[in-house]
Design a protein around this motif. Structure first.
Motif, PDB file in Angstrom:
ATOM      1  N   ALA A  72      28.152  68.702  69.954  1.00  0.00           N
ATOM      2  CA  ALA A  72      27.125  69.041  68.512  1.00  0.00           C
ATOM      3  C   ALA A  72      26.152  69.083  69.709  1.00  0.00           C
ATOM      4  O   ALA A  72      24.994  69.537  69.787  1.00  0.00           O
ATOM      5  CB  ALA A  72      27.140  68.195  67.416  1.00  0.00           C
ATOM      6  N   THR A  73      25.802  68.112  69.895  1.00  0.00           N
ATOM      7  CA  THR A  73      23.760  67.770  70.714  1.00  0.00           C
ATOM      8  C   THR A  73      24.199  68.641  72.144  1.00  0.00           C
ATOM      9  O   THR A  73      22.594  68.883  72.146  1.00  0.00           O
ATOM     10  CB  THR A  73      24.195  65.740  70.699  1.00  0.00           C
ATOM     11  OG1 THR A  73      24.374  64.974  70.292  1.00  0.00           O
ATOM     12  CG2 THR A  73      22.776  65.728  71.535  1.00  0.00           C
ATOM     13  N   LEU A 109      16.301  58.419  69.947  1.00  0.00           N
ATOM     14  CA  LEU A 109      16.010  59.877  69.847  1.00  0.00           C
ATOM     15  C   LEU A 109      17.167  58.910  69.121  1.00  0.00           C
ATOM     16  O   LEU A 109      17.368  60.120  67.775  1.00  0.00           O
ATOM     17  CB  LEU A 109      15.906  60.978  70.630  1.00  0.00           C
ATOM     18  CG  LEU A 109      14.322  61.045  71.288  1.00  0.00           C
ATOM     19  CD1 LEU A 109      14.899  62.094  72.166  1.00  0.00           C
ATOM     20  CD2 LEU A 109      13.712  61.863  70.584  1.00  0.00           C
ATOM     21  N   ALA A 110      18.507  58.996  69.303  1.00  0.00           N
ATOM     22  CA  ALA A 110      19.796  59.219  68.625  1.00  0.00           C
ATOM     23  C   ALA A 110      19.319  58.414  67.879  1.00  0.00           C
ATOM     24  O   ALA A 110      20.076  58.549  66.424  1.00  0.00           O
ATOM     25  CB  ALA A 110      20.524  58.601  70.123  1.00  0.00           C
ATOM     26  N   ARG A 155      19.728  58.674  61.697  1.00  0.00           N
ATOM     27  CA  ARG A 155      19.598  58.030  60.487  1.00  0.00           C
ATOM     28  C   ARG A 155      18.782  59.669  59.411  1.00  0.00           C
ATOM     29  O   ARG A 155      19.465  59.603  58.565  1.00  0.00           O
ATOM     30  CB  ARG A 155      18.050  57.414  60.909  1.00  0.00           C
ATOM     31  CG  ARG A 155      18.643  56.487  61.057  1.00  0.00           C
ATOM     32  CD  ARG A 155      16.826  55.349  60.740  1.00  0.00           C
ATOM     33  NE  ARG A 155      17.390  53.805  61.208  1.00  0.00           N
ATOM     34  CZ  ARG A 155      17.793  52.811  60.603  1.00  0.00           C
ATOM     35  NH1 ARG A 155      17.016  53.396  59.562  1.00  0.00           N
ATOM     36  NH2 ARG A 155      17.621  51.631  60.911  1.00  0.00           N
ATOM     37  N   TYR A 156      18.338  60.731  60.546  1.00  0.00           N
ATOM     38  CA  TYR A 156      18.430  61.640  59.474  1.00  0.00           C
ATOM     39  C   TYR A 156      19.308  62.430  59.102  1.00  0.00           C
ATOM     40  O   TYR A 156      19.347  62.946  57.692  1.00  0.00           O
ATOM     41  CB  TYR A 156      16.915  62.479  60.681  1.00  0.00           C
ATOM     42  CG  TYR A 156      15.579  62.524  60.582  1.00  0.00           C
ATOM     43  CD1 TYR A 156      15.037  61.288  59.683  1.00  0.00           C
ATOM     44  CD2 TYR A 156      15.191  63.141  61.789  1.00  0.00           C
ATOM     45  CE1 TYR A 156      13.190  61.395  59.659  1.00  0.00           C
ATOM     46  CE2 TYR A 156      14.202  62.209  61.668  1.00  0.00           C
ATOM     47  CZ  TYR A 156      12.815  61.317  61.150  1.00  0.00           C
ATOM     48  OH  TYR A 156      12.048  60.959  61.084  1.00  0.00           O
ATOM     49  N   ALA A 157      20.489  62.762  59.889  1.00  0.00           N
ATOM     50  CA  ALA A 157      21.643  63.170  59.864  1.00  0.00           C
ATOM     51  C   ALA A 157      22.594  62.384  58.878  1.00  0.00           C
ATOM     52  O   ALA A 157      22.830  62.945  57.676  1.00  0.00           O
ATOM     53  CB  ALA A 157      22.818  63.572  61.158  1.00  0.00           C
ATOM     54  N   GLY A 158      22.176  61.059  57.958  1.00  0.00           N
ATOM     55  CA  GLY A 158      22.647  60.381  57.633  1.00  0.00           C
ATOM     56  C   GLY A 158      21.680  60.998  55.796  1.00  0.00           C
ATOM     57  O   GLY A 158      22.594  60.904  55.151  1.00  0.00           O
ATOM     58  N   ALA A 186      18.924  67.144  62.528  1.00  0.00           N
ATOM     59  CA  ALA A 186      18.697  66.284  62.711  1.00  0.00           C
ATOM     60  C   ALA A 186      17.760  65.416  64.144  1.00  0.00           C
ATOM     61  O   ALA A 186      17.185  65.046  64.224  1.00  0.00           O
ATOM     62  CB  ALA A 186      19.370  64.613  62.933  1.00  0.00           C
ATOM     63  N   LEU A 187      18.484  66.221  64.880  1.00  0.00           N
ATOM     64  CA  LEU A 187      17.632  66.196  66.415  1.00  0.00           C
ATOM     65  C   LEU A 187      16.450  67.167  66.484  1.00  0.00           C
ATOM     66  O   LEU A 187      15.498  66.286  67.206  1.00  0.00           O
ATOM     67  CB  LEU A 187      18.524  66.446  67.094  1.00  0.00           C
ATOM     68  CG  LEU A 187      20.391  65.930  67.506  1.00  0.00           C
ATOM     69  CD1 LEU A 187      20.926  66.547  68.662  1.00  0.00           C
ATOM     70  CD2 LEU A 187      19.179  64.523  68.660  1.00  0.00           C
TER      71      LEU A 187
END
Lengths: 287, 183
Positions: A49-50, A248-249, A254-257, A278-279
């Motif tokens: 995905a990244t 960044l990861a 955390r944003y994705a969570g 999130a990224l």
């Protein structure tokens, strides 16, 4: 290009040596669908995905089936010693593999014979072997949790299953354990220590901390460490130095969570679709 | 780094840790060592019989060295053969104790137990295992797939289907969870 080495929990799967394909959210390697529910497939799903988000080629996977007896891992180790010296990639990441110091050393030599050579990342079982081998410093990044950091810090421990009274898995002692891991030459050049507070560190100490948003349920979910490592691998393959990629990861995970709004019963597959946004947010917000 | 540099560093740089991933099986009598050697070699495992370090000498003058990561599987094999060892310890730190520290977190509807590097989470109301997290040995995803979605009563114990030290740590978390959920 990113190459990921690991296992899947099915002893019938032979050595797979092929690029990752993603079809409508499914992860496919050499024609085999691999549910990204935990372990190396979860790492690969996050990395894919990244890579897609960054416009990079999909990761290349070197996988084998292993249910814990080590037969598959040793077969893959043998394959790596044969093929790696003739290959090229920018980042080579090792993940769930049966820890075996002798095979680790042979594979490390093969990796260092590659063109470049690539930046090396180790997580899970291969990180255990890398620490036990005495060659941790050859790696660009390790991604331990607090218990695994205690293992890195304890020069005598052969596995996180063993501990000593003076090393408790207390997150408040993380900076002290980081310092001890480096003092004993048992840490990679960069550490991403995953926990209530994620800490990015090198030999000089803690470089950055990520504490928010705090999504409590993620502590119980299997695979959240795999997704953060997968993102870090891909970000390093884009040319970022390990500390920046790890920072960044950790933030993006955390944003994705947060976007997935999980419960302690949620599975990691629910988090992966939120990785691109999130990224994007993490890269915009972090200086 | 070039291939040669690794050898150079190995000679003068970081401490080489030979056999750091090996363990020692300690038995009461030499006859048990001989039987254990036969059983384990017959099952294709890489083991060897040797003298014990002074720290763990217990009257028996032989021990079996084995791949420490495969501890759970090897102990199960010896149990089945009727020759369980008195003790199993790491070669490099024979006085190290297995982790005996549990961390418990109550999420309200869910309860999580951590032992060493392994975490097990259960829905309290139904006693259903909802997550397995942590670890690095390849049996962790294998065990997780067989535990998640089953109740504590239905699920196989990790010691029955695991093979490694991570599986052993998960067994400890599982036993602690059983204790907490029955009290």
């Amino acid at each position: 290009m990113l190459v990921v080495v690991g296992t899947v929990p099915d002893p019938a799967v032979p050595v797979l040596d092929a690029p990752v394909e993603t079809t409508r959210g499914d992860l496919v390697v050499d024609g085999r669908a691999l549910p990204p529910d935990r372990g190396t497939p979860a790492l690969l799903a996050a990395a894919a995905a990244t890579c897609a988000f960054l416009g990079l080629p999909a990761p290349h996977a070197l996988l084998v089936g292993d249910e814990g007896l080590g037969h598959g891992s040793r077969e893959l180790y043998r394959h790596l010693t044969e093929v790696l010296p003739g290959r090229a990639c920018s980042v080579l990441a090792f993940h769930y593999l049966q820890p075996d110091v002798d095979w680790h050393n042979r594979v490390l030599m093969a990796a260092q014979a590659m063109a470049g050579p690539p930046e090396l990342i180790a997580d899970a079982g291969f990180m255990y072997a890398a620490k036990m081998s005495g060659f941790a410093g050859e790696y660009a990044l390790f991604t331990p949790d607090a218990g695994e950091l205690a293992f890195l810090a304890d020069e005598a421990a052969p596995h996180p299953f063993y501990t000593r009274g003076f090393i408790l898995q207390d997150e408040n002692r993380v900076p002290e354990l980081i310092e001890r891991a480096y003092r004993n030459e048992n840490a990679a050049r960069c550490l991403l220590v995953k926990g209530r507070i994620d800490r990015i560190a090198d030999r000089t100490g803690v470089l950055a901390e990520v504490a928010a948003p705090s999504v409590e349920a993620m502590e119980a979910m299997g695979g959240t460490g795999d997704t953060v490592t997968g993102m870090a691998c891909a970000l390093m393959a884009s040319g970022l130095p390990a500390p920046r990629a790890a920072h960044l990861a950790a933030q993006a995970n955390r944003y994705a969570g947060e976007a997935a709004a999980p419960t302690p019963a949620s599975q990691i597959g629910e988090l992966v679709p939120h990785i691109p946004q999130a990224l994007e947010r993490a890269m915009r917000e972090l200086p | 780094m070039a291939l040669g540099n690794l050898f150079k560093r190995k000679a003068s740089g970081p401490r080489a840790k030979p056999r750091a991933d090996r363990g020692l099986l300690v038995f009461e009598h030499t006859s048990e060592v001989i039987r254990a050697e036969k059983v384990l070699k017959a099952s294709g495992r890489e083991i060897r019989v040797m003298g014990p370090p002074p720290e763990i000498q217990k009257g028996c003058d032989l021990v079996v060295e084995f791949p420490l990561m495969e501890k759970l599987d090897i102990l199960r094999t010896l149990d089945e053969a009727g020759i369980p060892p008195m003790e199993s310890v790491p070669v490099t730190g024979p006085l190290l104790d297995p982790v005996n520290l549990f961390q418990v977190k109550d999420f309200g509807d869910h309860l999580m137990v951590r032992a060493a590097n392994m975490k097990l989470t259960v829905e309290k109301k139904t006693r259903t295992i909802v997550n397995v997290s942590g670890g690095g040995c390849p049996d962790v995803p294998y065990i997780a797939a067989r535990l998640i979605g089953r109740t504590l009563d239905e699920a196989p114990a990790p010691r029955e289907i695991g093979h490694t030290l991570c599986g052993y740590a998960l067994e400890l978390a599982y036993e602690e969870m059983l204790r907490l959920c029955s009290s």
